[in-house]
Design a protein around this motif. Structure first.
Motif, PDB file in Angstrom:
ATOM      1  N   LEU A 159      89.102  32.391  89.244  1.00 45.97           N
ATOM      2  CA  LEU A 159      88.256  33.558  88.944  1.00 45.97           C
ATOM      3  C   LEU A 159      88.483  34.650  89.986  1.00 45.97           C
ATOM      4  CD1 LEU A 159      85.885  34.961  87.421  1.00 45.97           C
ATOM      5  CD2 LEU A 159      84.325  33.684  88.921  1.00 45.97           C
ATOM      6  N   LEU A 160      88.879  35.823  89.546  1.00 43.99           N
ATOM      7  CA  LEU A 160      89.057  36.948  90.469  1.00 43.99           C
ATOM      8  C   LEU A 160      87.908  37.914  90.243  1.00 43.99           C
ATOM      9  CD1 LEU A 160      92.891  37.626  89.956  1.00 43.99           C
ATOM     10  CD2 LEU A 160      91.792  36.096  91.593  1.00 43.99           C
ATOM     11  N   LYS A 161      87.053  38.118  91.243  1.00 39.39           N
ATOM     12  CA  LYS A 161      85.928  39.058  91.105  1.00 39.39           C
ATOM     13  C   LYS A 161      85.465  39.549  92.468  1.00 39.39           C
ATOM     14  CE  LYS A 161      82.066  35.811  91.176  1.00 39.39           C
ATOM     15  NZ  LYS A 161      81.407  36.093  92.416  1.00 39.39           N
ATOM     16  N   PRO A 162      84.937  40.731  92.590  1.00 43.68           N
ATOM     17  CA  PRO A 162      84.978  41.791  91.595  1.00 43.68           C
ATOM     18  C   PRO A 162      86.343  42.483  91.615  1.00 43.68           C
ATOM     19  CG  PRO A 162      83.818  42.566  93.554  1.00 43.68           C
ATOM     20  CD  PRO A 162      84.271  41.159  93.834  1.00 43.68           C
ATOM     21  N   VAL A 163      87.061  42.307  90.547  1.00 42.45           N
ATOM     22  CA  VAL A 163      88.411  42.874  90.432  1.00 42.45           C
ATOM     23  C   VAL A 163      88.522  43.520  89.054  1.00 42.45           C
ATOM     24  CG1 VAL A 163      90.879  42.323  90.301  1.00 42.45           C
ATOM     25  CG2 VAL A 163      89.450  41.136  91.970  1.00 42.45           C
ATOM     26  N   LYS A 164      89.075  44.729  89.023  1.00 42.90           N
ATOM     27  CA  LYS A 164      89.181  45.452  87.754  1.00 42.90           C
ATOM     28  C   LYS A 164      90.638  45.493  87.305  1.00 42.90           C
ATOM     29  CE  LYS A 164      87.662  49.874  85.812  1.00 42.90           C
ATOM     30  NZ  LYS A 164      86.593  49.456  84.940  1.00 42.90           N
ATOM     31  N   VAL A 165      90.846  45.175  86.045  1.00 38.71           N
ATOM     32  CA  VAL A 165      92.197  45.323  85.489  1.00 38.71           C
ATOM     33  C   VAL A 165      92.399  46.798  85.151  1.00 38.71           C
ATOM     34  CG1 VAL A 165      93.690  44.786  83.524  1.00 38.71           C
ATOM     35  CG2 VAL A 165      92.360  42.975  84.623  1.00 38.71           C
ATOM     36  N   THR A 166      93.501  47.353  85.629  1.00 43.24           N
ATOM     37  CA  THR A 166      93.730  48.791  85.409  1.00 43.24           C
ATOM     38  C   THR A 166      94.759  49.046  84.322  1.00 43.24           C
ATOM     39  OG1 THR A 166      95.325  48.691  87.203  1.00 43.24           O
ATOM     40  CG2 THR A 166      93.113  49.510  87.746  1.00 43.24           C
ATOM     41  N   HIS A 167      95.645  48.071  84.108  1.00 40.72           N
ATOM     42  CA  HIS A 167      96.756  48.341  83.194  1.00 40.72           C
ATOM     43  C   HIS A 167      97.352  47.038  82.688  1.00 40.72           C
ATOM     44  CE1 HIS A 167     100.160  50.356  81.518  1.00 40.72           C
ATOM     45  NE2 HIS A 167     101.003  49.655  82.246  1.00 40.72           N
ATOM     46  N   ILE A 168      97.825  47.059  81.470  1.00 43.61           N
ATOM     47  CA  ILE A 168      98.553  45.896  80.932  1.00 43.61           C
ATOM     48  C   ILE A 168      99.984  46.360  80.628  1.00 43.61           C
ATOM     49  CG2 ILE A 168      98.642  44.169  79.077  1.00 43.61           C
ATOM     50  CD1 ILE A 168      95.692  44.992  78.410  1.00 43.61           C
ATOM     51  N   ASP A 169     100.956  45.652  81.191  1.00 44.74           N
ATOM     52  CA  ASP A 169     102.360  45.920  80.837  1.00 44.74           C
ATOM     53  C   ASP A 169     102.746  44.851  79.820  1.00 44.74           C
ATOM     54  OD1 ASP A 169     105.087  46.015  80.608  1.00 44.74           O
ATOM     55  OD2 ASP A 169     105.488  46.084  82.770  1.00 44.74           O
ATOM     56  N   ARG A 170     102.719  45.234  78.554  1.00 41.49           N
ATOM     57  CA  ARG A 170     102.928  44.222  77.509  1.00 41.49           C
ATOM     58  C   ARG A 170     104.379  43.769  77.432  1.00 41.49           C
ATOM     59  NH1 ARG A 170     101.944  45.395  72.352  1.00 41.49           N
ATOM     60  NH2 ARG A 170     101.781  47.663  72.521  1.00 41.49           N
ATOM     61  N   GLN A 171     105.278  44.680  77.777  1.00 38.39           N
ATOM     62  CA  GLN A 171     106.698  44.303  77.702  1.00 38.39           C
ATOM     63  C   GLN A 171     107.013  43.181  78.704  1.00 38.39           C
ATOM     64  OE1 GLN A 171     108.971  47.876  77.889  1.00 38.39           O
ATOM     65  NE2 GLN A 171     109.869  47.319  75.903  1.00 38.39           N
ATOM     66  N   ASN A 172     106.463  43.325  79.894  1.00 37.22           N
ATOM     67  CA  ASN A 172     106.712  42.300  80.929  1.00 37.22           C
ATOM     68  C   ASN A 172     105.580  41.295  81.026  1.00 37.22           C
ATOM     69  OD1 ASN A 172     109.264  43.280  81.930  1.00 37.22           O
ATOM     70  ND2 ASN A 172     108.067  45.089  82.515  1.00 37.22           N
ATOM     71  N   LYS A 202      87.208  49.741  75.661  1.00 38.44           N
ATOM     72  CA  LYS A 202      88.495  49.529  74.967  1.00 38.44           C
ATOM     73  C   LYS A 202      89.645  50.296  75.627  1.00 38.44           C
ATOM     74  CE  LYS A 202      87.456  53.323  71.950  1.00 38.44           C
ATOM     75  NZ  LYS A 202      87.773  54.097  70.828  1.00 38.44           N
ATOM     76  N   GLU A 203      89.348  50.968  76.770  1.00 36.07           N
ATOM     77  CA  GLU A 203      90.343  51.884  77.347  1.00 36.07           C
ATOM     78  C   GLU A 203      91.650  51.186  77.723  1.00 36.07           C
ATOM     79  OE1 GLU A 203      87.169  51.783  78.096  1.00 36.07           O
ATOM     80  OE2 GLU A 203      86.389  53.813  77.742  1.00 36.07           O
ATOM     81  N   ILE A 204      91.554  49.983  78.339  1.00 38.38           N
ATOM     82  CA  ILE A 204      92.828  49.364  78.758  1.00 38.38           C
ATOM     83  C   ILE A 204      93.657  48.959  77.540  1.00 38.38           C
ATOM     84  CG2 ILE A 204      92.483  48.568  81.143  1.00 38.38           C
ATOM     85  CD1 ILE A 204      91.590  45.921  80.028  1.00 38.38           C
ATOM     86  N   ALA A 205      93.010  48.661  76.436  1.00 40.54           N
ATOM     87  CA  ALA A 205      93.773  48.349  75.210  1.00 40.54           C
ATOM     88  C   ALA A 205      94.437  49.620  74.691  1.00 40.54           C
ATOM     89  CB  ALA A 205      92.832  47.767  74.156  1.00 40.54           C
ATOM     90  N   GLU A 206      93.693  50.719  74.744  1.00 40.61           N
ATOM     91  CA  GLU A 206      94.234  52.003  74.258  1.00 40.61           C
ATOM     92  C   GLU A 206      95.472  52.405  75.052  1.00 40.61           C
ATOM     93  OE1 GLU A 206      90.406  54.458  72.518  1.00 40.61           O
ATOM     94  OE2 GLU A 206      90.883  54.573  74.649  1.00 40.61           O
ATOM     95  N   VAL A 207      95.323  52.387  76.402  1.00 40.63           N
ATOM     96  CA  VAL A 207      96.455  52.885  77.200  1.00 40.63           C
ATOM     97  C   VAL A 207      97.659  51.945  77.122  1.00 40.63           C
ATOM     98  CG1 VAL A 207      95.080  54.265  78.800  1.00 40.63           C
ATOM     99  CG2 VAL A 207      95.615  51.910  79.408  1.00 40.63           C
ATOM    100  N   SER A 208      97.426  50.702  76.750  1.00 46.34           N
ATOM    101  CA  SER A 208      98.593  49.811  76.659  1.00 46.34           C
ATOM    102  C   SER A 208      99.149  49.758  75.240  1.00 46.34           C
ATOM    103  CB  SER A 208      98.246  48.419  77.179  1.00 46.34           C
ATOM    104  OG  SER A 208      97.177  47.911  76.457  1.00 46.34           O
ATOM    105  N   GLY A 209      98.665  50.662  74.389  1.00 49.99           N
ATOM    106  CA  GLY A 209      99.296  50.831  73.081  1.00 49.99           C
ATOM    107  C   GLY A 209      98.870  49.835  72.012  1.00 49.99           C
ATOM    108  N   LEU A 210      97.793  49.111  72.238  1.00 48.91           N
ATOM    109  CA  LEU A 210      97.288  48.213  71.190  1.00 48.91           C
ATOM    110  C   LEU A 210      96.550  49.034  70.144  1.00 48.91           C
ATOM    111  CD1 LEU A 210      95.899  45.385  73.508  1.00 48.91           C
ATOM    112  CD2 LEU A 210      97.864  45.190  71.976  1.00 48.91           C
ATOM    113  N   GLU A 211      96.477  48.507  68.933  1.00 47.63           N
ATOM    114  CA  GLU A 211      95.784  49.259  67.881  1.00 47.63           C
ATOM    115  C   GLU A 211      94.273  49.211  68.133  1.00 47.63           C
ATOM    116  OE1 GLU A 211      96.624  47.906  63.894  1.00 47.63           O
ATOM    117  OE2 GLU A 211      95.215  49.382  63.060  1.00 47.63           O
TER     118      GLU A 211
END
Ligand SMILES: Cc1cc2nc3c(=O)[nH]c(=O)nc-3n(C[C@H](O)[C@H](O)[C@H](O)COP(=O)(O)OP(=O)(O)OC[C@H]3O[C@@H](n4cnc5c(N)ncnc54)[C@H](O)[C@@H]3O)c2cc1C
Length: 406
Positions: free
Chosen positions: A74-87, A246-255
């Motif tokens: 468990l990582l906390k308090p830690v915020k995910v900022t970005h998802i690199d789906r290709q890698n 839903k922002e991290i999904a949006e910026v990583s190009g998910l529908e």
């Protein structure tokens, strides 16, 4: 597959982790949550906690030793900022890069603040997490008069809890009735009467509101346009809806649309990325169902899908609200209730069940007050798609257990 990553450490996340382990997954599970606290129940925050009847410590979804058995990193308090789906890697605000084989986004929602400036006012609060709850608790002892903005479920629960604590409560709603998005006028009227009986002042049709904080004592004035009266409150509570994370999904190009688009297996437009809970759009209803049971069930379904067990999500939406001595349960979807026949069953105690029947007389939606038995039966009726007889439903002397398929 050896690395599953979950973003968000709430209800959907812990049920996903529990399911992964109970279904035999032995690889790594990393859960990343941006709060100081993880895996706790939010519903009591506006009820038992606000009433002083439960502590934050008591909100844990599972006991610590049970969570230990899930063997989660468990990582906390830690915020995910970005998802690199290709890698297949998530990045955090702590500069960590965490690879995944499968990823679950369970980022929930947060309280919507209609005007940015309001969040800087010392005595304007909202309620989504333990930190908010601690902030409110700290203020409660000095408070006599509260203004609530928003007559949805959370606003009404907070009104009930605070008035039970002998605080003078006025609630402002922009619509001409309470909970207008989720119930019919008859139920709105019932809720209005319930709150007025408990001396909560309800002001409807308050379309344009503004707040102003006093420099002197930090009290807050609520202005309603076209109204010369302004009222001054020690505290203003915002129950103005939820913003879907839903922002991290949006910026990583998910529908995405109002939330993250998923299929009935909680799979997003990327087959290795799943979404569950408040943030995921219900696959057949087309909107986010923000409820405790939806988060739990979708967490389970997402975990099963990651393990290639294709179990579709078919739960009928269900949520509850507690206000004063009333337990209000809501079953089904409010979409199209305007086209339904409303049948009201009142019981001897004056509590009501509001049945909404579709054109084939099947139960489409139910609001039941203090009647868990009927809710249990109704879940079966909906599943079996039984047509129901309105006369039987409204007849107090008829035992609904006798309803059988035609
Ligand atoms: C006060 C209150 C009362 C409620 N009462 C009821 C009720 O009576 N009945 C009912 O059915 N439902 C109720 N609910 C709703 C229910 O609690 C939610 O539907 C449920 O908690 C949703 O679970 P979730 O896992 O989707 O999201 P959450 O439990 O919100 O968990 C999501 C977590 O993800 C974190 N997060 C977001 N973005 C990131 C990021 N980028 N990186 C890392 N972490 C992130 C969030 O901070 C949060 O901790 C209530 C909610 C509240 C707030």
């Amino acid at each position: 597959m050896n690395q599953i990553v979950v973003i968000g450490a709430g209800q959907a996340a812990i049920w996903a982790a529990k399911t992964l382990r109970s279904e035999g997954y032995a690889g790594r599970i990393t859960i990343i949550g941006d709060e100081n606290h993880a895996f706790y129940e939010r519903p009591p925050l506006s009820k038992q906690v606000l009433l002083g009847e439960a502590t934050h410590e008591s909100l844990k979804i599972f006991k610590d030793e049970v969570v230990d058995e899930f063997n989660i990193e468990l990582l906390k308090p830690v915020k995910v900022t970005h998802i690199d789906r290709q890698n297949k890697t998530v990045y955090t605000n702590t500069d960590q890069a965490i690879p995944y084989d499968k990823l679950l986004i369970a980022t929930g929602s947060k309280a919507k603040i209609p005007v940015k400036e309001w969040s800087s006012f010392h005595n304007v609060v909202s309620l989504r997490n333990i930190e908010d709850s601690l902030r409110i608790e700290e203020k409660l002892n000095h408070i006599k008069k509260v203004g609530i903005i928003g007559g949805g479920w959370i606003g009404l629960e907070v009104a009930a809890s605070l008035s039970k604590r002998n605080i003078d409560v006025t609630l402002y709603e922009m619509n001409d009735r309470l909970c207008a998005r989720s119930v019919s006028r008859e139920v709105s009227d019932y809720l209005l009467a319930l709150h007025e009986q408990h001396d909560v002042h309800i002001r409807l049709s308050c379309k344009h509101l503004d707040l102003n904080q006093s420099d002197e004592d930090q009290s807050v004035k609520i202005y309603v346009s076209n109204d010369t009266d302004t009222a001054v409150y020690d505290l203003v509570f915002l129950g103005t809806g939820a913003h879907i994370n839903k922002e991290i999904a949006e910026v990583s190009g998910l529908e995405t649309s109002d939330g993250i688009v998923v299929n009935e297996y909680c799979q997003t437009s990327d087959p290795d990325v799943y979404a569950a809970g408040d943030v995921a759009i219900h696959p057949s209803l087309g909107f986010c169902i923000q409820s405790w049971s939806n988060a739990q069930h979708q967490g389970v379904i997402a975990a099963q899908s990651m393990l290639s067990q294709q179990v579709p999500y078919e739960e009928t939406p269900w949520l509850w609200s507690d206000q004063y001595d009333k337990n209000i349960q809501i079953l089904g979807s409010p979409v199209d209730i305007d086209h339904c026949q409303l049948v009201v069953r009142a019981d001897k105690e004056g509590d009501h069940c509001f049945f909404y029947l579709d054109q084939e007389k099947k139960l489409h939606y139910l609001v039941a007050v203090n009647n868990n038995k009927i809710v249990k039966m109704a879940k079966r009726w909906i599943k079996a798609e039984w047509p129901l007889d309105p006369d039987m439903l409204k007849d107090q002397s008829f035992n609904l257990m006798k309803i059988k398929p035609k």
